[in-house]
Design an enzyme around this catalytic site. Structure first.
Site, PDB file in Angstrom:
ATOM      1  N   GLU A  81      -7.328  -7.873  -3.151  1.00  0.00           N
ATOM      2  CA  GLU A  81      -5.948  -7.773  -3.647  1.00  0.00           C
ATOM      3  C   GLU A  81      -5.744  -6.481  -4.441  1.00  0.00           C
ATOM      4  O   GLU A  81      -4.695  -5.857  -4.376  1.00  0.00           O
ATOM      5  CB  GLU A  81      -5.601  -8.984  -4.529  1.00  0.00           C
ATOM      6  CG  GLU A  81      -5.603 -10.322  -3.801  1.00  0.00           C
ATOM      7  CD  GLU A  81      -4.521 -10.412  -2.743  1.00  0.00           C
ATOM      8  OE1 GLU A  81      -4.602  -9.638  -1.760  1.00  0.00           O
ATOM      9  OE2 GLU A  81      -3.627 -11.251  -2.874  1.00  0.00           O
ATOM     10  N   THR A 106       3.768  -4.877  -1.680  1.00  0.00           N
ATOM     11  CA  THR A 106       3.641  -5.511  -2.994  1.00  0.00           C
ATOM     12  C   THR A 106       3.599  -4.452  -4.096  1.00  0.00           C
ATOM     13  O   THR A 106       4.224  -4.603  -5.147  1.00  0.00           O
ATOM     14  CB  THR A 106       2.369  -6.386  -3.045  1.00  0.00           C
ATOM     15  OG1 THR A 106       2.498  -7.397  -2.052  1.00  0.00           O
ATOM     16  CG2 THR A 106       2.188  -7.052  -4.394  1.00  0.00           C
TER      17      THR A 106
HETATM   18  N1  HSE Z   1       2.200 -12.334  -7.700  1.00  0.00           N
HETATM   19  C1  HSE Z   1       2.192 -11.278  -6.746  1.00  0.00           C
HETATM   20  C2  HSE Z   1       3.494 -10.507  -6.867  1.00  0.00           C
HETATM   21  C3  HSE Z   1       2.077 -11.870  -5.371  1.00  0.00           C
HETATM   22  O1  HSE Z   1       4.533 -11.154  -6.870  1.00  0.00           O
HETATM   23  O2  HSE Z   1       3.482  -9.293  -6.978  1.00  0.00           O
HETATM   24  C4  HSE Z   1       2.063 -10.865  -4.261  1.00  0.00           C
HETATM   25  O3  HSE Z   1       1.949 -11.541  -3.030  1.00  0.00           O
END
Ligand code: HSE
Length: 307
Positions: A128, A181
């Site tokens: 991630e 993201t």
């Molecule tokens: N919590 C993260 C965001 C999840 O919202 O940036 C990304 O899939």
């Protein structure tokens, strides 16, 4: 056992009021992977189908998560990874998490489970970090544990599995635009007011309580986000109409899935979830944006072995 073929579920992160701490695994959409134990050291991505993503180990989220695993393992050999992507990158349903968790879950299994699931979360978070710049756990934790999970704390990491009401269904629509993201995190405010905090943690507590007690009305009342959704929804064409239509069709609640552009709704029962899906699709048909739709029960087991 030298090789495993697995299903790696898509996940919805944030779930409205739980930015970066709440997530849930889906059952009807996910990637497939084959992980092979080999004698030569290191990780090699030997096949990658379905998406145009890097195959170099240190540029691929499965590769990076695998390297984090190997660095702490006393295993002397290595692994080959085949990835069959069904989840589109940048869709907001945990594409990178599916790959990074699948790699470390299968590697652990092939070595006789030397690491607990909570440790696999840490390895997968490195994937991630590569994908979004931030090692968030709200997609990887539900993929590994199954069902709903709460990241109670990042330092130290503390993952709490949450109950999954048996009649709860998710509808997810993916309008075919890509939102990275990393980009959708940059536009968020770094600070919130006390008033916003009070609303958000009230809803988060309500949602957790609703999930444990199977109180569908409470789940619905708690699916509110006063902090992230007002900002990120601007990036998603048709968001307000999709949400309005979903709620009018009987959804308990509706919000952005992860960092978007996918939009999720929860419903009680498959029939309502299907109706909600029809209303969501009607919005994108009207504005002329291609879309995928997924209707899924909650996946309570997480990653699983397939034939
Ligand atoms: N919590 C993260 C965001 C999840 O919202 O940036 C990304 O899939």
């Amino acid at each position: 056992m030298e090789e495993l073929k697995i299903f790696c579920p898509a996940t919805i992160a944030n779930i409205s009021c739980g930015f970066d701490v709440l997530g849930v695994a889906l059952d009807s959409v996910g990637d497939e992977m084959i992980i092979r134990k080999v004698a030569h050291k290191g990780i090699r991505i030997t096949k990658l189908e379905g998406q145009d993503l890097p195959m170099e180990t240190d540029k691929n989220v499965a590769g990076v998560a695998g390297l984090a695993f190997l660095a702490e393992s006393d295993f002397d050999g290595g692994f080959e990874i085949e990835i069959y992507k069904k989840i589109k990158a940048g869709s907001g349903i945990g594409s990178s998490a599916a790959s990074s968790t699948g790699a470390v879950w299968a590697m652990n299994r092939l070595l006789g489970n030397p690491f607990p699931t909570s440790k696999l979360v840490e390895f997968a978070m490195e994937g991630e970090r590569l994908a979004s710049g931030v090692a968030h756990a709200d997609n990887v934790a539900p993929a590994l544990f199954g069902g709903f999970t709460l990241v109670r704390s990042y330092e130290p990491l503390d993952i709490i599995p949450i109950a999954s009401p048996s009649e709860l269904f998710a509808t997810v629509i993916h309008p075919q635009i890509e939102i990275k993201t990393s980009d959708s995190r940059k536009i968020l405010k770094a600070h919130i007011t006390l008033k916003e905090g009070i609303k958000q943690w009230g809803n988060l507590g309500g949602l957790i309580a609703g999930l444990f007690t199977e109180d569908y009305d409470l789940i619905g009342r708690s699916l509110e986000d006063h902090i992230v959704e007002p900002i990120r929804s601007i990036l998603i064409p048709g968001f307000q109409d999709v949400k309005k239509g979903a709620l009018a069709s009987g959804a308990l609640g509706c919000g952005i899935s992860g960092s978007g552009p996918s939009i999720f709704a929860f419903s009680r029962g498959a029939e309502t979830a299907k109706k909600v899906g029809d209303s969501m699709m009607a919005v994108y048909e009207k504005i002329g944006i291609d879309h995928d739709i997924h209707i899924s029960k909650i996946n309570t087991e997480g990653i699983r072995i397939i034939n």
